[in-house]
Design an enzyme around this catalytic site. Structure first.
Site, PDB file in Angstrom:
ATOM      1  N   GLU A  13       0.851  -1.188   0.164  1.00 46.63           N
ATOM      2  CA  GLU A  13       0.189  -0.023  -0.104  1.00 46.63           C
ATOM      3  C   GLU A  13       0.892   1.025   0.106  1.00 46.63           C
ATOM      4  OE1 GLU A  13      -3.758  -0.291   2.620  1.00 46.63           O
ATOM      5  OE2 GLU A  13      -2.139  -0.728   3.804  1.00 46.63           O
ATOM      6  N   ASP A 217      -9.755 -11.317   4.809  1.00 53.11           N
ATOM      7  CA  ASP A 217     -10.079 -12.536   5.296  1.00 53.11           C
ATOM      8  C   ASP A 217     -11.229 -12.276   6.183  1.00 53.11           C
ATOM      9  OD1 ASP A 217      -8.914 -12.439   8.203  1.00 53.11           O
ATOM     10  OD2 ASP A 217      -7.523 -11.140   6.978  1.00 53.11           O
TER      11      ASP A 217
HETATM   12  N1  SAH Z   1       1.114 -12.851   7.278  1.00 56.41           N
HETATM   13  C1  SAH Z   1       1.094 -11.288   7.061  1.00 56.41           C
HETATM   14  C2  SAH Z   1       0.797 -10.972   8.543  1.00 56.41           C
HETATM   15  C3  SAH Z   1       0.408  -9.410   8.304  1.00 56.41           C
HETATM   16  S1  SAH Z   1      -0.135  -9.094   9.799  1.00 56.41           S
HETATM   17  C4  SAH Z   1       2.361 -11.042   6.589  1.00 56.41           C
HETATM   18  O1  SAH Z   1       3.225 -12.041   6.333  1.00 56.41           O
HETATM   19  O2  SAH Z   1       2.628  -9.947   6.418  1.00 56.41           O
HETATM   20  C5  SAH Z   1      -1.704  -8.600   9.454  1.00 56.41           C
HETATM   21  C6  SAH Z   1      -1.901  -7.084   8.983  1.00 56.41           C
HETATM   22  O3  SAH Z   1      -3.299  -7.128   8.454  1.00 56.41           O
HETATM   23  C7  SAH Z   1      -2.096  -6.119  10.298  1.00 56.41           C
HETATM   24  O4  SAH Z   1      -1.704  -5.172   9.751  1.00 56.41           O
HETATM   25  C8  SAH Z   1      -3.604  -6.263  10.804  1.00 56.41           C
HETATM   26  O5  SAH Z   1      -3.925  -5.090  11.110  1.00 56.41           O
HETATM   27  C9  SAH Z   1      -4.380  -6.734   9.580  1.00 56.41           C
HETATM   28  N2  SAH Z   1      -5.219  -7.956   9.350  1.00 56.41           N
HETATM   29  C10 SAH Z   1      -5.867  -8.480   8.446  1.00 56.41           C
HETATM   30  N3  SAH Z   1      -6.373  -9.555   9.048  1.00 56.41           N
HETATM   31  C11 SAH Z   1      -6.473  -9.913  10.382  1.00 56.41           C
HETATM   32  C12 SAH Z   1      -6.891 -10.824  11.135  1.00 56.41           C
HETATM   33  N4  SAH Z   1      -7.612 -11.622  10.623  1.00 56.41           N
HETATM   34  N5  SAH Z   1      -6.581 -10.258  12.460  1.00 56.41           N
HETATM   35  C13 SAH Z   1      -6.012  -9.395  12.765  1.00 56.41           C
HETATM   36  N6  SAH Z   1      -5.289  -8.569  12.010  1.00 56.41           N
HETATM   37  C14 SAH Z   1      -5.557  -8.451  10.465  1.00 56.41           C
END
Ligand code: SAH
Length: 252
Positions: A13, A217
């Site tokens: 982003e 998700d």
């Molecule tokens: N697997 C990802 C993890 C990113 S952390 C990676 O490899 O980069 C997840 C990011 O998306 C955070 O910024 C959070 O705010 C958001 N997010 C999206 N879905 C989420 C969920 N189910 N629970 C918590 N945060 C979520």
């Protein structure tokens, strides 16, 4: 001139935002790269929020203290919690809560000690102008993400939702955890890891704040599926289109 802080949760982003800024200069503070420049004639500082409440709170504090931002907008992705809050939809926060704050029995569950409240509201005026930008982009999703992404992620009838966003230091990716959050906070539309912390910092400083999240998700057992592809081909395109649309409609 008012300075607008743009916090992005994901690298993709921020990259899309920087590609749209003609003149950004990097300033390094607290181990973070802040990008100072202009976008659509507005003075802007764009930065990666970093993941989690503390990291995002530090980033927000630096934006306010060091860069003097007078408006803060957060974009990122989130897991859908509310009924009908589906992948590809957008949630505009009206208020935010830390779902993992619990100083009971000293304070009611979710209440931030010494603040006397659990919810932090977003700015109504800022959110109203963002709402128009979101609606304009969602009305032409295919134009922004292309027909393949519309088919792959079933973005045929995406919607805007407005209400409560829950934040906590946990990626919610099991159906059991999702259910317990839905029970604890039945009105929460989405869950993420930064927003409520930034809302609290902005409340401390009296800086208007708005938060926009694309649902990546459903915060359940499938939450990891195609996460990075979705961010690349949908969420980052939405974010840049919505911010660009918003800034072009605002007077500098
Ligand atoms: N697997 C990802 C993890 C990113 S952390 C990676 O490899 O980069 C997840 C990011 O998306 C955070 O910024 C959070 O705010 C958001 N997010 C999206 N879905 C989420 C969920 N189910 N629970 C918590 N945060 C979520």
């Amino acid at each position: 001139m008012a300075v607008i802080g743009i916090m992005s949760a994901m690298h993709e982003e921020l990259a899309a935002v920087l590609a749209a800024m003609p003149d950004e200069q990097r300033v390094r503070v607290a181990g973070r790269d802040f990008w100072v420049g202009h976008w659509q004639g507005h003075a802007v500082v764009a930065v990666l929020s970093r993941i989690g409440k503390v990291a995002a709170a530090t980033t927000a504090t630096v934006l306010i203290e060091r860069f003097g931002v007078s408006q803060m907008v957060f974009t990122g992705v989130a897991g859908g919690l509310g009924a009908g809050v589906n992948v590809g939809d957008v949630v505009l926060a009206r208020s935010l809560v830390q779902h993992d704050m619990d100083a009971s029995p000293l304070f009611p569950r979710h209440e931030v000690p010494l603040y006397g409240r659990s919810r932090f509201e977003t700015d109504a005026g800022l959110s109203a102008s963002l709402r128009q930008a979101v609606q304009a982009v969602l009305a032409h999703v295919q134009q922004h993400v292309g027909p393949e992404a519309v088919t792959e992620f079933a973005l045929h009838s995406v919607r805007l939702h407005e209400g409560l966003i829950a934040s906590g230091d946990r990626f919610v990716s099991t159906t059991a955890e999702c259910r317990s959050l839905q029970q604890a906070l039945p009105e929460a539309l989405a869950v993420e890891m930064e927003g409520a912390a930034v809302a609290q910092v902005c409340a401390d400083y009296g800086v208007p704040f708005a938060a926009l999240r694309t649902i990546s998700d459903r915060a359940d057992d499938d939450a990891h599926a195609d996460f990075s592809r979705f961010i690349r081909s949908v969420a980052s395109r939405y974010s840049v289109a919505m911010l660009s649309q918003w800034l072009s409609a605002e007077s500098a």
